[in-house]
Scaffold this motif. Structure first.
Motif, PDB file in Angstrom:
ATOM      1  N   UNK A 194       0.821  -1.214   0.000  1.00  0.00           N
ATOM      2  CA  UNK A 194       0.000   0.000   0.000  1.00  0.00           C
ATOM      3  C   UNK A 194       0.854   1.264   0.000  1.00  0.00           C
ATOM      4  N   UNK A 195       2.100   1.177   0.432  1.00  0.00           N
ATOM      5  CA  UNK A 195       2.982   2.345   0.517  1.00  0.00           C
ATOM      6  C   UNK A 195       3.691   2.653  -0.803  1.00  0.00           C
ATOM      7  N   UNK A 196       3.521   1.808  -1.804  1.00  0.00           N
ATOM      8  CA  UNK A 196       4.186   2.017  -3.090  1.00  0.00           C
ATOM      9  C   UNK A 196       3.784   3.340  -3.715  1.00  0.00           C
ATOM     10  N   UNK A 197       2.504   3.673  -3.666  1.00  0.00           N
ATOM     11  CA  UNK A 197       2.027   4.929  -4.259  1.00  0.00           C
ATOM     12  C   UNK A 197       2.680   6.131  -3.594  1.00  0.00           C
ATOM     13  N   UNK A 198       2.828   6.087  -2.276  1.00  0.00           N
ATOM     14  CA  UNK A 198       3.474   7.195  -1.571  1.00  0.00           C
ATOM     15  C   UNK A 198       4.949   7.307  -1.964  1.00  0.00           C
ATOM     16  N   UNK A 199       5.637   6.190  -2.031  1.00  0.00           N
ATOM     17  CA  UNK A 199       7.052   6.208  -2.417  1.00  0.00           C
ATOM     18  C   UNK A 199       7.218   6.780  -3.824  1.00  0.00           C
ATOM     19  N   UNK A 200       6.370   6.367  -4.736  1.00  0.00           N
ATOM     20  CA  UNK A 200       6.435   6.854  -6.115  1.00  0.00           C
ATOM     21  C   UNK A 200       6.147   8.358  -6.165  1.00  0.00           C
ATOM     22  N   UNK A 201       5.140   8.792  -5.428  1.00  0.00           N
ATOM     23  CA  UNK A 201       4.761  10.208  -5.381  1.00  0.00           C
ATOM     24  C   UNK A 201       5.903  11.063  -4.823  1.00  0.00           C
ATOM     25  N   UNK A 202       6.469  10.642  -3.695  1.00  0.00           N
ATOM     26  CA  UNK A 202       7.556  11.403  -3.088  1.00  0.00           C
ATOM     27  C   UNK A 202       8.789  11.431  -3.987  1.00  0.00           C
ATOM     28  N   UNK A 203       9.089  10.322  -4.638  1.00  0.00           N
ATOM     29  CA  UNK A 203      10.252  10.274  -5.534  1.00  0.00           C
ATOM     30  C   UNK A 203      10.080  11.226  -6.711  1.00  0.00           C
ATOM     31  N   UNK A 204       8.859  11.339  -7.230  1.00  0.00           N
ATOM     32  CA  UNK A 204       8.604  12.260  -8.346  1.00  0.00           C
ATOM     33  C   UNK A 204       8.807  13.717  -7.913  1.00  0.00           C
ATOM     34  N   UNK A 205       8.465  14.026  -6.677  1.00  0.00           N
ATOM     35  CA  UNK A 205       8.577  15.403  -6.179  1.00  0.00           C
ATOM     36  C   UNK A 205       9.977  15.744  -5.692  1.00  0.00           C
ATOM     37  N   UNK A 206      10.744  14.759  -5.328  1.00  0.00           N
ATOM     38  CA  UNK A 206      12.067  14.976  -4.744  1.00  0.00           C
ATOM     39  C   UNK A 206      13.099  15.224  -5.847  1.00  0.00           C
ATOM     40  N   UNK A 207      13.891  16.309  -5.752  1.00  0.00           N
ATOM     41  CA  UNK A 207      14.850  16.626  -6.825  1.00  0.00           C
ATOM     42  C   UNK A 207      16.077  15.712  -6.885  1.00  0.00           C
ATOM     43  N   UNK A 208      16.404  15.004  -5.825  1.00  0.00           N
ATOM     44  CA  UNK A 208      17.584  14.121  -5.791  1.00  0.00           C
ATOM     45  C   UNK A 208      17.164  12.720  -5.356  1.00  0.00           C
ATOM     46  N   UNK A 209      16.375  12.060  -6.202  1.00  0.00           N
ATOM     47  CA  UNK A 209      15.829  10.782  -5.756  1.00  0.00           C
ATOM     48  C   UNK A 209      16.055   9.655  -6.751  1.00  0.00           C
ATOM     49  N   UNK A 210      16.001   8.470  -6.200  1.00  0.00           N
ATOM     50  CA  UNK A 210      15.996   7.231  -6.973  1.00  0.00           C
ATOM     51  C   UNK A 210      14.833   6.414  -6.448  1.00  0.00           C
ATOM     52  N   UNK A 211      13.964   5.966  -7.336  1.00  0.00           N
ATOM     53  CA  UNK A 211      12.829   5.122  -6.957  1.00  0.00           C
ATOM     54  C   UNK A 211      13.147   3.696  -7.379  1.00  0.00           C
ATOM     55  N   UNK A 212      13.033   2.775  -6.446  1.00  0.00           N
ATOM     56  CA  UNK A 212      13.283   1.359  -6.732  1.00  0.00           C
ATOM     57  C   UNK A 212      12.103   0.521  -6.251  1.00  0.00           C
ATOM     58  N   UNK A 213      11.542  -0.255  -7.148  1.00  0.00           N
ATOM     59  CA  UNK A 213      10.498  -1.206  -6.777  1.00  0.00           C
ATOM     60  C   UNK A 213      11.179  -2.564  -6.699  1.00  0.00           C
ATOM     61  N   UNK A 214      11.467  -2.985  -5.486  1.00  0.00           N
ATOM     62  CA  UNK A 214      12.208  -4.227  -5.266  1.00  0.00           C
ATOM     63  C   UNK A 214      11.427  -5.070  -4.267  1.00  0.00           C
TER      64      UNK A 214
END
Length: 98
Positions: free
Chosen positions: A55-75
Motif C-alpha cells: 500500500x505504501x508504493x504509491x506514496x514512495x512513487x509520489x515522493x520520488x517524483x517530487x524529490x529533486x535528488x531521488x531514486x525510486x526502486x520497486x524491489x
C-alpha cells in the motif's frame, strides 16, 4: 521507505544514512503519522524503496517524483545485484559518496 529484507547489512550508503517513511513511524511508535511518513529533505539524496503490492508504493512513487535528488526502486523481497548497482551509481552521481 524501507530497503528489502535481502539488502546487505552494509550497502553502499554513507555512514550518516537515515531511514524514513513507514519504518521510522513504526520505530517512533506512531504508525498513523502521515506527516512524519511523508517527510523527506529535498537537499539530501534519497532512495525510495517500494515493494509491489504494498500500500505504501504509491506514496514512495509520489515522493520520488517530487524529490529533486531521488531514486525510486520497486524491489520485492530479493534485492539483486542490479538494485545494488543502481543505488551505488545514484549515490556516486548525486555526490552522496565522496
Amino acid at each position: 521507505m524501507c530497503p528489502p529484507g535481502t539488502f546487505p547489512s552494509s550497502p553502499p550508503f554513507p555512514p550518516a544514512t537515515h531511514i524514513y517513511g513507514w519504518s521510522r513511524c513504526l520505530e517512533n511508535k506512531t504508525p498513523a503519522d502521515a506527516a512524519l511518513e511523508a517527510y523527506c529533505n529535498p537537499q539530501v539524496p534519497t532512495v525510495f524503496f517500494a515493494q509491489s503490492f504494498c500500500a505504501k508504493t504509491a506514496l514512495a512513487k509520489h515522493l520520488a517524483r517530487r524529490h529533486p535528488l531521488s531514486l525510486y526502486l520497486d524491489v520485492d523481497f530479493n534485492a539483486g545485484g542490479s538494485a545494488l548497482a543502481k543505488v551505488q551509481a545514484f549515490l556516486e552521481l548525486s555526490g552522496a559518496l565522496a
